[in-house]
Write a protein that holds these residues in place. Structure first.
Motif, mmCIF file in Angstrom:
data_model
loop_
_atom_site.group_PDB
_atom_site.id
_atom_site.type_symbol
_atom_site.label_atom_id
_atom_site.label_comp_id
_atom_site.label_asym_id
_atom_site.label_seq_id
_atom_site.Cartn_x
_atom_site.Cartn_y
_atom_site.Cartn_z
ATOM 1 N N UNK A 5 9.910 27.735 27.199
ATOM 2 C CA UNK A 5 9.229 27.164 26.329
ATOM 3 C C UNK A 5 8.447 25.656 27.120
ATOM 4 N N UNK A 6 9.531 25.182 27.927
ATOM 5 C CA UNK A 6 9.208 23.749 28.814
ATOM 6 C C UNK A 6 8.244 24.354 29.878
ATOM 7 N N UNK A 7 8.124 25.482 30.463
ATOM 8 C CA UNK A 7 7.170 25.747 31.210
ATOM 9 C C UNK A 7 6.016 25.893 30.629
ATOM 10 N N UNK A 8 5.923 26.560 29.585
ATOM 11 C CA UNK A 8 4.552 26.619 28.774
ATOM 12 C C UNK A 8 3.926 25.221 28.392
ATOM 13 N N UNK A 9 4.894 24.338 28.016
ATOM 14 C CA UNK A 9 4.310 23.017 27.706
ATOM 15 C C UNK A 9 3.771 22.374 28.945
ATOM 16 N N UNK A 10 4.543 22.477 30.077
ATOM 17 C CA UNK A 10 4.283 21.817 31.233
ATOM 18 C C UNK A 10 2.691 22.320 31.768
ATOM 19 N N UNK A 11 2.616 23.895 31.600
ATOM 20 C CA UNK A 11 1.314 24.280 31.992
ATOM 21 C C UNK A 11 0.107 23.778 31.005
ATOM 22 N N UNK A 12 0.597 23.593 29.644
ATOM 23 C CA UNK A 12 -0.369 22.872 28.841
ATOM 24 C C UNK A 12 -0.905 21.681 28.982
ATOM 25 N N UNK A 13 0.142 20.680 29.786
ATOM 26 C CA UNK A 13 -0.048 19.463 29.952
ATOM 27 C C UNK A 13 -1.074 19.357 31.115
ATOM 28 N N UNK A 14 -0.686 20.325 32.032
ATOM 29 C CA UNK A 14 -1.289 20.398 33.392
ATOM 30 C C UNK A 14 -2.729 20.534 33.159
ATOM 31 N N UNK A 15 -2.965 21.768 32.223
ATOM 32 C CA UNK A 15 -4.244 22.348 31.795
ATOM 33 C C UNK A 15 -5.131 21.232 31.427
ATOM 34 N N UNK A 16 -4.782 20.544 30.390
ATOM 35 C CA UNK A 16 -5.247 19.458 29.791
ATOM 36 C C UNK A 16 -5.565 18.287 30.709
ATOM 37 N N UNK A 17 -4.515 18.080 31.716
ATOM 38 C CA UNK A 17 -4.859 17.065 32.592
ATOM 39 C C UNK A 17 -6.177 17.139 33.456
ATOM 40 N N UNK A 18 -5.928 18.659 33.867
ATOM 41 C CA UNK A 18 -7.244 19.282 34.746
ATOM 42 C C UNK A 18 -8.578 19.073 34.149
ATOM 43 N N UNK A 19 -8.399 19.440 32.711
ATOM 44 C CA UNK A 19 -9.974 19.374 31.924
ATOM 45 C C UNK A 19 -10.205 17.841 31.975
#
Length: 208
Positions: A5-19
């Protein structure tokens, strides 16, 4: 499970930051393009305004030169008219003064006169010798602004024996190329210098 779950949240944060970063870059590029377009439009407007000023100045200068040229032409026409009137008056005065002088034609091959001479009644039989001059013998006759419109002549007469101090000479000429030039007759002095003489333009009924 917590690690996943932590990895998924990290990916979401990274994706959002990239966007967000991409959106920010896109907006910055758009603003840059709009600013560049505005600057180019300002430059085009400035160039067009400068060109308009140049055209207006050129047109103003053209109108000024045209007015100056028209004024000069008008002044020149007035001067020419005054000169014609003066010449006509002088010619009339000469005709009245020498009304009883005799006309003697010196013909060239029976086609046209080399010149027409008028002498006083007392010199009706006075010998007069008229010869053509070779153009090469008329050195220093014309300056750079003058045009030869008649054949140079050598006229000789004995003014002492015949008591004829002077004669009147009319020389036919061709129409000159420029109407702004004045006709003159030049006489060669004993020192070789050609001197312009006072002239007028008479007409003869026998040669019209």
């Amino acid at each position: 499970a917590a690690a996943v779950q932590l990895q998924q949240e990290s990916r979401m944060v990274l994706t959002k930051a990239t966007e967000m970063a991409k959106r920010a870059n896109d907006e910055l590029e758009q603003q840059t393009l709009e600013l560049k377009a505005q600057q180019e439009q300002i430059e085009r407007n400035r160039t067009a305004e400068n060109e308009r000023h140049v055209r207006l100045e050129e047109e103003r200068q053209r109108l000024k030169e045209l007015q100056q040229k028209q004024l000069e032409q008008q002044q020149q026409q007035q001067q020419q008219q005054q000169e014609r009137l003066l010449a006509m008056a002088k010619s009339q005065a000469h005709e009245d003064e020498f009304a009883n002088w005799l006309v003697r034609d010196f013909m060239n091959d029976n086609h046209y006169p080399a010149c027409i001479v008028r002498t006083s009644p007392d010199a009706v039989s006075m010998p007069i010798n008229v010869n053509y001059l070779i153009v090469t013998e008329t050195e220093n006759l014309l300056d750079s602004q003058e045009e030869l419109i008649s054949t140079p002549l050598n006229i000789k007469f004995d003014f002492i024996t015949n008591r004829q101090q002077f004669i009147l000479v009319a020389i036919p000429y061709i129409v000159k190329r420029s109407s702004h030039r004045e006709n003159v007759i030049k006489v060669r002095q004993s020192n070789g210098v050609w001197m312009s003489m006072e002239t007028n333009e008479p007409t003869f009924d026998s040669h019209k």
